[in-house]
Scaffold this motif. Structure first.
Motif, PDB file in Angstrom:
ATOM      1  N   THR A   1      -1.476  -8.024   2.796  1.00  0.00           N
ATOM      2  CA  THR A   1      -2.222  -8.477   1.629  1.00  0.00           C
ATOM      3  C   THR A   1      -1.311  -9.321   0.753  1.00  0.00           C
ATOM      4  O   THR A   1      -0.081  -9.287   0.914  1.00  0.00           O
ATOM      5  N   VAL A   2      -1.913 -10.079  -0.124  1.00  0.00           N
ATOM      6  CA  VAL A   2      -1.179 -10.867  -1.113  1.00  0.00           C
ATOM      7  C   VAL A   2      -1.890 -10.723  -2.452  1.00  0.00           C
ATOM      8  O   VAL A   2      -3.055 -10.345  -2.512  1.00  0.00           O
ATOM      9  N   ASP A   3      -1.174 -11.039  -3.503  1.00  0.00           N
ATOM     10  CA  ASP A   3      -1.761 -11.058  -4.838  1.00  0.00           C
ATOM     11  C   ASP A   3      -2.271 -12.477  -5.090  1.00  0.00           C
ATOM     12  O   ASP A   3      -1.483 -13.426  -5.064  1.00  0.00           O
ATOM     13  N   PRO A   4      -3.578 -12.645  -5.315  1.00  0.00           N
ATOM     14  CA  PRO A   4      -4.105 -13.989  -5.554  1.00  0.00           C
ATOM     15  C   PRO A   4      -3.428 -14.729  -6.710  1.00  0.00           C
ATOM     16  O   PRO A   4      -3.410 -15.955  -6.731  1.00  0.00           O
TER      17      PRO A   4
ATOM     18  N   GLY B   1      -2.697  -4.282   4.607  1.00  0.00           N
ATOM     19  CA  GLY B   1      -1.749  -4.221   3.506  1.00  0.00           C
ATOM     20  C   GLY B   1      -2.312  -3.455   2.322  1.00  0.00           C
ATOM     21  O   GLY B   1      -3.500  -3.558   2.009  1.00  0.00           O
ATOM     22  N   SER B   2      -1.441  -2.709   1.681  1.00  0.00           N
ATOM     23  CA  SER B   2      -1.866  -1.814   0.607  1.00  0.00           C
ATOM     24  C   SER B   2      -0.949  -1.922  -0.594  1.00  0.00           C
ATOM     25  O   SER B   2       0.259  -2.030  -0.453  1.00  0.00           O
TER      26      SER B   2
ATOM     27  N   GLU C   1       6.396  -4.708  -0.039  1.00  0.00           N
ATOM     28  CA  GLU C   1       7.130  -3.659   0.681  1.00  0.00           C
ATOM     29  C   GLU C   1       6.258  -3.066   1.791  1.00  0.00           C
ATOM     30  O   GLU C   1       6.701  -2.872   2.918  1.00  0.00           O
ATOM     31  N   ASN C   2       4.999  -2.787   1.466  1.00  0.00           N
ATOM     32  CA  ASN C   2       4.079  -2.233   2.454  1.00  0.00           C
ATOM     33  C   ASN C   2       3.825  -3.237   3.574  1.00  0.00           C
ATOM     34  O   ASN C   2       3.805  -2.864   4.761  1.00  0.00           O
ATOM     35  N   ASN C   3       3.656  -4.509   3.235  1.00  0.00           N
ATOM     36  CA  ASN C   3       3.439  -5.537   4.256  1.00  0.00           C
ATOM     37  C   ASN C   3       4.584  -5.569   5.265  1.00  0.00           C
ATOM     38  O   ASN C   3       4.354  -5.635   6.475  1.00  0.00           O
TER      39      ASN C   3
END
Length: 184
Positions: free
Chosen positions: A114-117, A74-75, A93-95
């Motif tokens: 990926t996720v935002d912590p 993920g980016s 969106e990328n995920n």
């Protein structure tokens, strides 16, 4: 000597580079058809991509050089564009695109979103990604990139062991899901 090959998408071009010490170099000796030696499977373990169109091109390159599978991570928009003004945005969106690509090319790609912590919904989002076929997690923890235009951090400055990550880590541990950490 041991080497790992990495296929990289950069400015519309692919490049193949040696990035680590994993596979015996003799095993990578290409035949006339540019395929690895018999019995050797090459897996690219870290690739960023943004679209199905790029995935189709990537599969053609994979076939030509003998890469069996690629793990798509993920980016954020910044990771793709390298424009600090994009920041850590559009990763959801990328995920979703990575999951579509993985499903369109069975066995050729894995999706590691990926996720935002700092996102209070990160665990729920990640559980949905896993339900949709994600097999790993890519995190950008401690990767404090400063926007040169504003002087502010926009990439994750959350420590790896911050308690806000405990539930996500526990879920990954419980399900046997690997985590790829991008740290500075």
């Amino acid at each position: 000597m041991w080497h790992l090959l990495r296929l990289t998408w950069f400015s519309g071009l692919f490049s193949l580079s040696v990035i680590s010490l994993i596979i015996p170099a003799v095993a990578l000796k290409a035949t006339a058809s540019n395929t690895p030696a018999p019995g050797i499977e090459i897996v690219d373990v870290h690739e960023h991509i943004q679209s199905m169109a790029q995935a189709r091109k990537l599969v053609n390159v994979m076939d030509r050089v003998g890469i069996k599978k690629i793990i798509l991570v993920g980016s954020s928009r910044f990771t793709i564009t390298q424009n600090p003004n994009d920041g850590f945005t559009r990763y959801d969106e990328n995920n979703r695109e990575l999951l579509k690509i993985m499903k369109a090319f069975p066995g050729r790609f894995e999706a590691w979103p990926t996720v935002d912590p700092k996102d209070p919904d990160k665990l729920a989002k990640f559980k949905e990604y896993v339900k949709d076929g994600a097999s790993g997690l890519k995190l950008y923890l401690g990767h404090g990139f400063v926007n040169p235009n504003t002087g502010t951090y926009f990439f994750h400055v959350v420590p790896i062991d911050d308690p806000v990550m405990d539930e996500l880590y526990a879920f990954c541990q419980e399900k046997g899901i690997p985590v790829c950490l991008h740290v500075n």
